[in-house]
Design a protein around this motif. Structure first.
Motif, short mmCIF file in Angstrom:
data_model
loop_
_atom_site.label_atom_id
_atom_site.label_comp_id
_atom_site.label_asym_id
_atom_site.label_seq_id
_atom_site.Cartn_x
_atom_site.Cartn_y
_atom_site.Cartn_z
N VAL A 274 -5.47 -4.81 -50.60
CA VAL A 274 -6.26 -4.97 -51.84
C VAL A 274 -5.39 -4.98 -53.09
CG1 VAL A 274 -8.24 -3.87 -50.77
CG2 VAL A 274 -6.67 -2.47 -52.09
N GLY A 275 -4.14 -4.52 -52.97
CA GLY A 275 -3.29 -4.37 -54.14
C GLY A 275 -3.09 -5.63 -54.98
N PRO A 276 -2.73 -6.78 -54.39
CA PRO A 276 -2.46 -7.96 -55.21
C PRO A 276 -3.66 -8.46 -55.99
CG PRO A 276 -1.58 -8.24 -53.00
CD PRO A 276 -2.43 -7.01 -52.98
N LEU A 277 -4.82 -8.53 -55.34
CA LEU A 277 -6.00 -9.02 -56.05
C LEU A 277 -6.41 -8.07 -57.16
CD1 LEU A 277 -8.11 -10.28 -53.00
CD2 LEU A 277 -6.92 -11.68 -54.70
N LEU A 278 -6.34 -6.76 -56.90
CA LEU A 278 -6.69 -5.78 -57.93
C LEU A 278 -5.69 -5.82 -59.08
CD1 LEU A 278 -8.48 -3.45 -58.83
CD2 LEU A 278 -7.03 -1.90 -57.51
N ALA A 279 -4.40 -5.89 -58.76
CA ALA A 279 -3.38 -5.92 -59.81
C ALA A 279 -3.51 -7.18 -60.66
CB ALA A 279 -1.99 -5.85 -59.17
N LEU B 33 1.54 0.56 -66.77
CA LEU B 33 0.67 1.42 -65.98
C LEU B 33 1.14 1.48 -64.53
CD1 LEU B 33 -2.89 0.50 -67.31
CD2 LEU B 33 -1.71 2.70 -67.55
N ALA B 34 1.60 0.35 -64.03
CA ALA B 34 2.08 0.30 -62.64
C ALA B 34 3.29 1.22 -62.46
CB ALA B 34 2.45 -1.13 -62.26
N PHE B 35 4.24 1.18 -63.39
CA PHE B 35 5.40 2.07 -63.29
C PHE B 35 4.97 3.53 -63.27
CE2 PHE B 35 8.09 -1.33 -65.60
CZ PHE B 35 8.42 -1.92 -64.39
N GLY C 107 1.26 -5.55 -54.84
CA GLY C 107 0.59 -5.63 -56.13
C GLY C 107 1.55 -5.86 -57.28
N ILE C 108 2.74 -5.26 -57.18
CA ILE C 108 3.71 -5.44 -58.26
C ILE C 108 4.19 -6.88 -58.31
CG2 ILE C 108 5.80 -4.88 -56.92
CD1 ILE C 108 4.94 -3.70 -60.51
#
Length: 401
Positions: free
Chosen positions: A261-266, A281-283, A315-316
């Protein structure tokens, strides 16, 4: 990724080329790299390798990834991008077959290095080629779908490796190879017919504003911060905490669920609040998640840490490709070149951390805590650099920050 005005309300529509790029990331990164992590305790238990040898083999893949990322553009210029992508997927499957044969450390090192090289080629070429062939309004969601392939591969490895291990290590390697070969065949004719954009990528010389230079360093540090979970998570749970291989595999499935789910959410968050803010925020969130194993051995909290870091592994990627588009606007070839540089920077960070952390792990008799601490420090430095770079920009550069 394009700006929010381009894709905020774009419908999800997945074509064959997008599926091909998703499968490329699934095979090259999800299976070939992350399929190894849940195997580390089993390789040690079966006396195939010592603990230090096992983590050095993980690092071999990361160094190979650097070599593949550096050579991908030249390879695409010489052979054509589609040929390069197909060859990389075939070689990835072959490397997994080779690992089924117990011919010693040097043999495994070679094939783990090869699988890293092919993963670097697939990451550097697949997404830019496919996104360049899509309308602007569809590139954002397509990028998220493509990078979901990494998460699907992690989830697949976490699911299938424990099942295959019931038959043995040889069967596990061959099972992973069969999945990789099947996906390679499935996507063989799915790549874009026109690859002129990809060939331009190999010749592009990117102008690099100061903020973009800082971004490369931040991305390398982000890679360092992810390595403890990417390489050592299952071993930490299974042997470090003494919870066993089956429990370690369960935490890897949690890691993989986050990665799905990470890429779509990010990408969605970046579209809504801007990719600069999303990156910061990710860092911060990654730093807090990586430090969790240092302060607690609570099962639920370590599961949360696994889920969050897993989400940011792919996601990153979605956030970074969106950030490069913010810093290099209205220039598709420049954006593609910037992404290639980002891929290389990430590979450098992984390679340094892979070998550095393996050395530390061996010298400290398997102390996992220090590895998580170093990862958290790297993510903190990335956050500081981003704020510092923004505060020192000239007025001219501020317009593109």
């Amino acid at each position: 990724m394009a700006g929010s005005h381009d894709i905020a309300y774009a419908p999800i529509k997945v074509d064959r080329a997008t599926v091909a790029a998703l499968c490329a990331n699934l095979v090259g990164i999800g299976l070939a790299r992350f399929g190894y992590t849940p195997l580390i305790p089993a390789l040690i238990a079966a006396n195939w390798f010592s603990p230090s040898q096992s983590v050095y083999l993980g690092a071999a893949n990361l160094v190979g990834y650097l070599a593949g990322a550096l050579g991908a553009r030249l390879l695409a210029a010489r052979t054509g991008s589609v040929v390069a992508l197909r060859a990389a997927m075939v070689l990835t499957a072959a490397s997994l077959v080779a690992c089924a044969f117990r011919f010693g450390f040097a043999w495994f090192f070679l094939w783990r290095f090869v699988s890293g090289c092919t993963g670097g080629v697939l990451m550097a070429l697949a997404a830019p080629i496919v996104l360049a062939a899509l309308p602007v309004a569809r590139r954002g969601i397509a990028g998220g779908v493509i990078f979901t392939g990494v998460g699907l591969g992690i989830a697949a490895s976490g699911t299938f490796v424990p099942l295959l291990m019931q038959w043995g290590l040889v069967e596990t390697w061959l099972g992973l190879a069969a999945i990789a070969a099947g996906l390679t065949a499935l996507t063989w004719t799915g790549w874009p017919a026109s690859v002129s954009g990809a060939r331009r990528l190999a010749r592009t010389v990117q102008r690099r504003p100061k903020m973009l230079q800082a971004l490369y360093l931040e991305y390398a540090l982000n890679a360092v911060g992810l390595v403890p979970h990417m390489v050592f998570l299952v071993d930490f749970v299974a042997r470090g905490l003494g919870w066993g291989l089956r429990t370690g595999g369960l935490y890897w499935i949690i890691f993989g669920a986050g990665a799905v789910v990470g890429p779509l959410l990010a990408g969605h968050v970046g579209d809504r609040i801007g990719f600069r803010t999303a990156l910061r925020l990710a860092f911060l969130i990654q730093m807090l998640a990586v430090v969790v194993p240092l302060v607690t051995i609570s099962g639920p909290l370590i599961a949360l840490s696994s889920l969050v870091v897993g989400a940011f592994v792919p996601g990153i990627l979605a956030i970074m490709i969106g950030r490069t588009r913010e810093l290099v606007p209205h220039d598709p070839s420049g954006q593609a070149a910037a992404w290639s540089c980002c891929t290389t920077a990430f590979a450098v960070g992984q390679a340094i951390a892979g070998y550095g952390f393996s050395y530390v792990f061996a010298r400290t008799q398997g102390d996992h805590a220090i590895l998580f601490g170093l990862g958290a420090i790297a993510l903190f430095l990335a956050l500081v650099i981003d704020f510092t770079a923004a505060s020192t920009l000239s007025e001219r550069d501020r317009s593109i920050r």
